[in-house]
Motif scaffolding. Structure first.
Motif, PDB file in Angstrom:
ATOM      1  N   PHE A  62      94.593  89.510  80.026  1.00  0.00           N
ATOM      2  CA  PHE A  62      95.951  89.845  80.436  1.00  0.00           C
ATOM      3  C   PHE A  62      96.527  90.944  79.549  1.00  0.00           C
ATOM      4  O   PHE A  62      96.067  91.150  78.434  1.00  0.00           O
ATOM      5  CB  PHE A  62      96.848  88.602  80.386  1.00  0.00           C
ATOM      6  N   PRO A  63      97.559  91.665  80.053  1.00  0.00           N
ATOM      7  CA  PRO A  63      98.124  92.804  79.309  1.00  0.00           C
ATOM      8  C   PRO A  63      98.652  92.405  77.932  1.00  0.00           C
ATOM      9  O   PRO A  63      99.366  91.417  77.783  1.00  0.00           O
ATOM     10  CB  PRO A  63      99.275  93.280  80.214  1.00  0.00           C
ATOM     11  N   ASN A  64      98.317  93.198  76.933  1.00  0.00           N
ATOM     12  CA  ASN A  64      98.727  92.905  75.559  1.00  0.00           C
ATOM     13  C   ASN A  64     100.236  93.006  75.354  1.00  0.00           C
ATOM     14  O   ASN A  64     100.778  92.397  74.427  1.00  0.00           O
ATOM     15  CB  ASN A  64      98.026  93.852  74.579  1.00  0.00           C
ATOM     16  N   ASP A  65     100.931  93.792  76.198  1.00  0.00           N
ATOM     17  CA  ASP A  65     102.365  93.953  75.982  1.00  0.00           C
ATOM     18  C   ASP A  65     103.124  92.656  76.244  1.00  0.00           C
ATOM     19  O   ASP A  65     104.257  92.486  75.779  1.00  0.00           O
ATOM     20  CB  ASP A  65     102.929  95.078  76.860  1.00  0.00           C
ATOM     21  N   ALA A  98     103.836  80.996  79.012  1.00  0.00           N
ATOM     22  CA  ALA A  98     104.016  82.390  79.413  1.00  0.00           C
ATOM     23  C   ALA A  98     102.968  82.821  80.424  1.00  0.00           C
ATOM     24  O   ALA A  98     103.276  83.490  81.424  1.00  0.00           O
ATOM     25  CB  ALA A  98     103.969  83.292  78.178  1.00  0.00           C
ATOM     26  N   VAL A  99     101.726  82.452  80.181  1.00  0.00           N
ATOM     27  CA  VAL A  99     100.641  82.843  81.085  1.00  0.00           C
ATOM     28  C   VAL A  99     100.790  82.162  82.443  1.00  0.00           C
ATOM     29  O   VAL A  99     100.602  82.787  83.496  1.00  0.00           O
ATOM     30  CB  VAL A  99      99.276  82.509  80.452  1.00  0.00           C
ATOM     31  N   ASN A 102     103.613  83.893  84.319  1.00  0.00           N
ATOM     32  CA  ASN A 102     103.360  85.283  84.718  1.00  0.00           C
ATOM     33  C   ASN A 102     102.203  85.445  85.697  1.00  0.00           C
ATOM     34  O   ASN A 102     102.244  86.322  86.563  1.00  0.00           O
ATOM     35  CB  ASN A 102     103.093  86.138  83.477  1.00  0.00           C
ATOM     36  N   TRP A 103     101.169  84.594  85.546  1.00  0.00           N
ATOM     37  CA  TRP A 103      99.974  84.803  86.357  1.00  0.00           C
ATOM     38  C   TRP A 103      99.578  83.605  87.204  1.00  0.00           C
ATOM     39  O   TRP A 103      98.485  83.588  87.775  1.00  0.00           O
ATOM     40  CB  TRP A 103      98.826  85.247  85.451  1.00  0.00           C
ATOM     41  N   LYS A 104     100.448  82.623  87.273  1.00  0.00           N
ATOM     42  CA  LYS A 104     100.310  81.507  88.214  1.00  0.00           C
ATOM     43  C   LYS A 104      98.886  80.963  88.266  1.00  0.00           C
ATOM     44  O   LYS A 104      98.380  80.432  87.304  1.00  0.00           O
ATOM     45  CB  LYS A 104     100.777  81.942  89.609  1.00  0.00           C
ATOM     46  N   ARG A 105      98.241  81.100  89.428  1.00  0.00           N
ATOM     47  CA  ARG A 105      96.928  80.488  89.641  1.00  0.00           C
ATOM     48  C   ARG A 105      95.867  81.042  88.693  1.00  0.00           C
ATOM     49  O   ARG A 105      95.080  80.292  88.109  1.00  0.00           O
ATOM     50  CB  ARG A 105      96.488  80.717  91.098  1.00  0.00           C
ATOM     51  N   ALA A 106      95.856  82.377  88.532  1.00  0.00           N
ATOM     52  CA  ALA A 106      94.865  82.982  87.634  1.00  0.00           C
ATOM     53  C   ALA A 106      95.078  82.494  86.205  1.00  0.00           C
ATOM     54  O   ALA A 106      94.121  82.226  85.475  1.00  0.00           O
ATOM     55  CB  ALA A 106      94.967  84.508  87.699  1.00  0.00           C
TER      56      ALA A 106
END
Length: 229
Positions: A62-65, A98-99, A102-106
């Motif tokens: 996932f994006p580092n920002d 947070a994950v 932001n990224w739900k299923r993934a």
């Protein structure tokens, strides 16, 4: 950590002519520890390795920002252990939250994978240090090495023999623990179950852990059964 106290007579001097009485302390049965470390030190290493595993997997995928601001500075494990225990748990659960947001299923799929791999690797690591033959051996180790040490005293055994141990934790205790991090308790239950199942498999692949939701005497509980395959 609880110890039993014993008085022992020891003979000393020439021809064992003098007897003295000393107290020795033996770790109470049920507290199985790795390398004689105290419970808090063990828990710190367990949770810190979980945090590191999550950070590594999330930074790759996932994006580092988004991930980097959530990564806290290094926490010295040997300083202020009790507070560090809470800090490390807070760190990795905030990352999980947070994950998932932001990224739900993934995000859930990756988090589940991390929990499974972490549980299995810790079980396999500890396997070399214990003589694990009975279901009760696994139960005792699991009590000390679960991800939430505060639940250790909340385990209630309902059945025990050589090949099976069945125990439960009140559902509300777990929900209250997870609610403070504002993560869906159903998701946290599934993640915790995945970790426990993998941990038991790593300890001894001849045994398995199964989890169910039940009602005992009008109380909703999560029941865990460790049994020989």
């Amino acid at each position: 950590m609880i110890f039993n106290k014993f008085l022992v007579n020891i003979k000393i001097g020439l021809l064992n002519s003098l007897t003295i009485q000393v107290s020795i302390y033996v770790l109470q049965e049920g507290d199985i520890l790795y390398n004689n470390e105290d419970i808090i030190s063990i828990k710190l290493k367990l949770l810190k390795s979980m945090e590191d595993s999550i950070i590594k997997a999330f930074k790759i995928n996932f994006p580092n920002d988004i991930i980097n601001p959530l990564i806290k500075k290094f926490i010295p494990l040997e300083e202020d252990k009790k507070n560090n225990l809470t800090d490390i748990r807070n760190n990795y659960l905030k990352l999980v939250k947070a994950v998932l947001n932001n990224w739900k299923r993934a995000g859930l799929e990756l988090t589940t994978y991390v929990y499974e791999r972490h549980g299995y690797s810790w079980g396999k690591k500890l396997k070399e240090n214990y003589n694990i033959k009975l279901a009760e051996d696994i139960y005792k180790i699991l009590k000390n090495y679960n991800l939430d040490g505060s639940l250790k005293s909340s385990y209630n055994i309902t059945h025990k023999d050589n090949n099976t141990v069945k125990f439960y934790v009140k559902k509300q205790i777990l929900i209250d623990t997870w609610r403070e991090y504002k993560i869906n308790h159903s998701i946290m239950y599934d993640l915790d179950r995945a970790w426990k199942e993998a941990f038991v498999n790593g300890l001894n692949p001849n045994f398995k852990l199964q989890a169910t939701a039940e009602n005992i005497d009008g109380i909703d509980v999560f029941v865990y059964t460790i049994f020989k395959k």
